[in-house]
Scaffold this motif. Structure first.
Motif, PDB file in Angstrom:
ATOM      1  N   ALA A 234       8.648  11.274   5.631  1.00 38.96           N
ATOM      2  CA  ALA A 234       9.664  11.124   4.001  1.00 38.96           C
ATOM      3  C   ALA A 234      11.020  10.998   4.068  1.00 38.96           C
ATOM      4  O   ALA A 234      11.245  10.358   2.953  1.00 38.96           O
ATOM      5  N   LYS A 235      11.351  11.525   4.903  1.00 40.42           N
ATOM      6  CA  LYS A 235      13.069  11.060   5.282  1.00 40.42           C
ATOM      7  C   LYS A 235      13.200   9.380   4.988  1.00 40.42           C
ATOM      8  O   LYS A 235      14.209   8.707   4.850  1.00 40.42           O
ATOM      9  N   LEU A 236      12.402   8.650   5.910  1.00 40.35           N
ATOM     10  CA  LEU A 236      12.629   7.113   5.850  1.00 40.35           C
ATOM     11  C   LEU A 236      12.273   7.033   4.905  1.00 40.35           C
ATOM     12  O   LEU A 236      12.885   5.143   4.748  1.00 40.35           O
ATOM     13  N   ILE A 237      11.035   7.131   4.273  1.00 36.97           N
ATOM     14  CA  ILE A 237      11.122   6.675   2.738  1.00 36.97           C
ATOM     15  C   ILE A 237      12.177   6.449   1.814  1.00 36.97           C
ATOM     16  O   ILE A 237      12.089   5.527   1.383  1.00 36.97           O
ATOM     17  N   LEU A 238      12.409   7.842   1.798  1.00 37.39           N
ATOM     18  CA  LEU A 238      13.273   7.977   0.962  1.00 37.39           C
ATOM     19  C   LEU A 238      15.101   6.640   1.401  1.00 37.39           C
ATOM     20  O   LEU A 238      15.810   7.234   0.468  1.00 37.39           O
ATOM     21  N   ALA A 239      15.351   7.152   2.931  1.00 35.99           N
ATOM     22  CA  ALA A 239      16.523   6.297   3.273  1.00 35.99           C
ATOM     23  C   ALA A 239      16.597   5.175   2.929  1.00 35.99           C
ATOM     24  O   ALA A 239      17.187   4.698   1.985  1.00 35.99           O
ATOM     25  N   VAL A 247       5.981  -0.161   0.953  1.00 32.93           N
ATOM     26  CA  VAL A 247       5.910   0.598   2.342  1.00 32.93           C
ATOM     27  C   VAL A 247       4.250   0.437   2.930  1.00 32.93           C
ATOM     28  O   VAL A 247       3.660   0.373   2.833  1.00 32.93           O
ATOM     29  N   PHE A 248       4.424  -0.172   4.351  1.00 37.20           N
ATOM     30  CA  PHE A 248       4.048  -0.400   5.523  1.00 37.20           C
ATOM     31  C   PHE A 248       3.141  -0.137   6.784  1.00 37.20           C
ATOM     32  O   PHE A 248       4.716   0.021   7.241  1.00 37.20           O
ATOM     33  N   ASP A 249       2.228   0.483   7.211  1.00 37.22           N
ATOM     34  CA  ASP A 249       1.296   1.090   8.035  1.00 37.22           C
ATOM     35  C   ASP A 249       0.851   0.735   8.815  1.00 37.22           C
ATOM     36  O   ASP A 249      -0.880   0.661   8.767  1.00 37.22           O
ATOM     37  N   PRO A 250       1.294  -0.835  10.059  1.00 36.30           N
ATOM     38  CA  PRO A 250      -0.147  -1.376  10.380  1.00 36.30           C
ATOM     39  C   PRO A 250      -0.442  -0.649  11.209  1.00 36.30           C
ATOM     40  O   PRO A 250      -1.526  -0.830  11.705  1.00 36.30           O
ATOM     41  N   PHE A 251      -0.568   0.798  11.618  1.00 38.90           N
ATOM     42  CA  PHE A 251      -1.331   1.436  12.207  1.00 38.90           C
ATOM     43  C   PHE A 251      -1.565   2.714  12.052  1.00 38.90           C
ATOM     44  O   PHE A 251      -0.909   3.917  11.883  1.00 38.90           O
ATOM     45  N   LEU A 252      -2.209   2.879  10.637  1.00 37.06           N
ATOM     46  CA  LEU A 252      -1.832   3.620   9.697  1.00 37.06           C
ATOM     47  C   LEU A 252      -2.486   5.312  10.420  1.00 37.06           C
ATOM     48  O   LEU A 252      -1.798   6.591   9.879  1.00 37.06           O
ATOM     49  N   GLY A 253      -3.424   5.532  11.412  1.00 35.28           N
ATOM     50  CA  GLY A 253      -3.972   6.507  11.711  1.00 35.28           C
ATOM     51  C   GLY A 253      -4.840   7.270  10.663  1.00 35.28           C
ATOM     52  O   GLY A 253      -5.265   7.125   9.518  1.00 35.28           O
ATOM     53  N   SER A 254      -4.152   8.516  10.728  1.00 33.74           N
ATOM     54  CA  SER A 254      -4.502  10.032   9.192  1.00 33.74           C
ATOM     55  C   SER A 254      -4.425   9.502   7.988  1.00 33.74           C
ATOM     56  O   SER A 254      -4.869  10.225   6.925  1.00 33.74           O
ATOM     57  N   GLY A 255      -3.127   8.419   7.819  1.00 29.03           N
ATOM     58  CA  GLY A 255      -2.601   8.373   6.425  1.00 29.03           C
ATOM     59  C   GLY A 255      -1.205   8.744   6.259  1.00 29.03           C
ATOM     60  O   GLY A 255      -0.878   8.681   4.896  1.00 29.03           O
ATOM     61  N   LYS A 263       3.364   9.990  -2.519  1.00 22.08           N
ATOM     62  CA  LYS A 263       3.516  10.925  -3.397  1.00 22.08           C
ATOM     63  C   LYS A 263       5.494  11.128  -3.802  1.00 22.08           C
ATOM     64  O   LYS A 263       6.159  12.183  -4.836  1.00 22.08           O
ATOM     65  N   LEU A 264       5.775  10.071  -2.952  1.00 22.29           N
ATOM     66  CA  LEU A 264       7.584   9.470  -3.565  1.00 22.29           C
ATOM     67  C   LEU A 264       7.395   8.197  -4.211  1.00 22.29           C
ATOM     68  O   LEU A 264       8.383   8.078  -4.687  1.00 22.29           O
ATOM     69  N   GLY A 265       6.679   8.216  -5.139  1.00 18.55           N
ATOM     70  CA  GLY A 265       6.487   7.141  -6.125  1.00 18.55           C
ATOM     71  C   GLY A 265       6.392   5.608  -5.511  1.00 18.55           C
ATOM     72  O   GLY A 265       7.177   4.828  -6.521  1.00 18.55           O
ATOM     73  N   ARG A 266       6.351   5.220  -3.815  1.00 21.70           N
ATOM     74  CA  ARG A 266       5.804   4.346  -3.650  1.00 21.70           C
ATOM     75  C   ARG A 266       5.273   3.809  -3.624  1.00 21.70           C
ATOM     76  O   ARG A 266       3.682   4.196  -4.175  1.00 21.70           O
ATOM     77  N   ASN A 267       4.420   1.936  -3.433  1.00 23.42           N
ATOM     78  CA  ASN A 267       3.423   1.639  -3.474  1.00 23.42           C
ATOM     79  C   ASN A 267       3.188   1.582  -1.630  1.00 23.42           C
ATOM     80  O   ASN A 267       3.829   1.569  -0.979  1.00 23.42           O
ATOM     81  N   TYR A 268       2.113   1.539  -1.002  1.00 23.15           N
ATOM     82  CA  TYR A 268       1.832   1.688   0.189  1.00 23.15           C
ATOM     83  C   TYR A 268       1.061   0.425   0.211  1.00 23.15           C
ATOM     84  O   TYR A 268      -0.789  -0.425  -1.091  1.00 23.15           O
ATOM     85  N   CYS A 269       0.544   0.526   2.054  1.00 29.22           N
ATOM     86  CA  CYS A 269      -0.568  -0.292   2.116  1.00 29.22           C
ATOM     87  C   CYS A 269      -1.271  -0.087   3.607  1.00 29.22           C
ATOM     88  O   CYS A 269       0.210   0.009   4.690  1.00 29.22           O
ATOM     89  N   GLY A 270      -2.046  -0.138   4.562  1.00 26.98           N
ATOM     90  CA  GLY A 270      -1.787   0.491   5.523  1.00 26.98           C
ATOM     91  C   GLY A 270      -3.598   0.012   6.670  1.00 26.98           C
ATOM     92  O   GLY A 270      -4.088  -0.098   6.010  1.00 26.98           O
ATOM     93  N   MET A 287      -6.253  13.952  -2.691  1.00 26.14           N
ATOM     94  CA  MET A 287      -5.617  15.128  -2.674  1.00 26.14           C
ATOM     95  C   MET A 287      -3.706  14.818  -3.248  1.00 26.14           C
ATOM     96  O   MET A 287      -3.303  16.448  -4.363  1.00 26.14           O
ATOM     97  N   ALA A 288      -3.388  13.590  -3.120  1.00 28.59           N
ATOM     98  CA  ALA A 288      -2.123  14.121  -3.813  1.00 28.59           C
ATOM     99  C   ALA A 288      -1.710  13.689  -4.779  1.00 28.59           C
ATOM    100  O   ALA A 288      -0.014  13.607  -5.531  1.00 28.59           O
ATOM    101  N   GLU A 289      -2.550  13.251  -5.248  1.00 32.35           N
ATOM    102  CA  GLU A 289      -2.588  13.380  -6.899  1.00 32.35           C
ATOM    103  C   GLU A 289      -2.534  14.528  -7.754  1.00 32.35           C
ATOM    104  O   GLU A 289      -2.132  14.571  -9.177  1.00 32.35           O
ATOM    105  N   SER A 290      -3.567  15.224  -7.299  1.00 30.08           N
ATOM    106  CA  SER A 290      -3.105  16.798  -7.588  1.00 30.08           C
ATOM    107  C   SER A 290      -1.531  17.885  -7.012  1.00 30.08           C
ATOM    108  O   SER A 290      -1.372  18.504  -7.347  1.00 30.08           O
TER     109      SER A 290
END
Length: 323
Positions: A234-239, A247-255, A263-270, A287-290
């Motif tokens: 969250a710190k990296l994304i907000l800053a 926001v792109f993560d090429p080694f997404l792991g568990s997401g 959660k912070l209103g960005r688009n994403y791809c992993g 789960m993040a939707e609620s």
């Protein structure tokens, strides 16, 4: 899929019966990416294969948590420790291709530990401009009898253009307790009092000691062996991104990167090779939707570790002044 017996209060994420097949339908593979696209998607496949299907310069922010130079079992997919030279060669197979996906004004963060951090720095400096190295305290872990316990990890911060990139320090200030409150003309200076405690908003440094590694009582926790905390990302994304950015993560792991971006209103791809990790990511995204809460981030402010009771009680206006 094999299920583990959990303690009654264990909140580690699991897939209920039938969920695996439901979430599997949401995954994007090489076969259907042309039809499904990649925006706000989990891409299940090999990094080099999937990168070929992504446009260059599409990402505003890239967060990378690659396999460190350690022997590790990722749900049956093993990564073996190797010499520094061989690890450098491994990085060279995919890192330059990832950098092509970063916008000219974009930022990139790459995670590592003491053993591989020099290799990461060299790989970064060949492609980008390194601006800083963040060190965060990873308090979880066993002690060591013949060496110092490894309680820190690094995150390298780099950009394509050192004269044109986004950085918003106001959104990543930390609320800390004031140990020696200073008064001027009898009035509090740069601090506020709430519930009998004195707090001050401070500028973040490149040493972070307020992060809690996910554990069994936290709903963000999964069985991924190297899962990063939502608060950390969250710190990296907000800053380094704005709302609506990619926001792109090429080694997404568990997401984690995708979940926090959502959660912070960005688009994403992993991109993630392991199918089960992709399913966990999809369940967390659902789960993040609620529930858009992030542990340690409350009312628009990051709090120091072990201050949860004051986070919930506090309703005071926050100072936005530096120390």
């Amino acid at each position: 899929m094999e299920t583990k017996e959990r303690a009654k209060n264990n909140r580690t994420l699991t897939l209920c019966e039938g969920e695996g097949e439901v979430f599997k339908k949401r995954l994007v593979t090489e076969k259907n990416i042309a039809d499904c696209g990649f925006v706000n998607k989990t891409l299940n496949g090999d990094i080099l294969v999937m990168l070929k299907h992504l446009p260059d310069e599409f990402a505003d922010l890239i967060i990378i948590d690659p396999p460190y130079n350690l022997s590790k079992d990722f749900n049956g997919m093993k990564f073996n420790s190797r010499s520094d030279d061989r690890y450098d060669e491994y990085l060279a197979t995919w890192f330059p291709e990832v950098c092509k996906k970063l916008k000219k004004t974009g930022s990139l963060y790459m995670c590592g530990d003491w053993k591989c951090t020099s290799s990461l720095q060299c790989a970064l400096e060949r492609e980008l401009t390194v601006l800083n190295r963040i060190t965060w305290q990873r308090e979880k872990g066993r002690g060591a009898k013949a060496n110092w316990k490894n309680g820190m990890e690094d995150i390298w911060f780099a950009v394509k253009n050192a004269n044109d990139y986004y950085f918003n320090v106001e959104d990543v200030k930390i609320k800390r307790k004031v140990l020696a409150p200073y008064r001027e003309d009898g009035k509090a200076k740069d601090w506020k009092e709430s519930e009998g405690e004195k707090f001050r908003l401070t500028y973040p440094s490149n040493f972070w000691d307020d992060i809690s590694v996910p554990f069994w009582s936290m709903p963000e926790n999964t069985d991924h062996p190297t899962q990063k905390p939502e608060k950390l990302y969250a710190k990296l994304i907000l800053a380094s991104s704005k709302k609506g950015d990619m926001v792109f993560d090429p080694f997404l792991g568990s997401g984690t990167a995708s979940v926090v971006a959502k959660k912070l209103g960005r688009n994403y791809c992993g991109i993630e090779l392991n199918e089960e990790y992709c399913l966990w990511a999809e369940k967390r995204l659902q789960m993040a939707e609620s529930d858009s809460s992030i542990q340690g981030y409350f009312d628009g402010v990051f709090w120091e570790r072990n201050s949860l009771s004051f986070q919930k009680k506090s309703s005071m206006p926050f100072l936005h002044t530096a120390m």
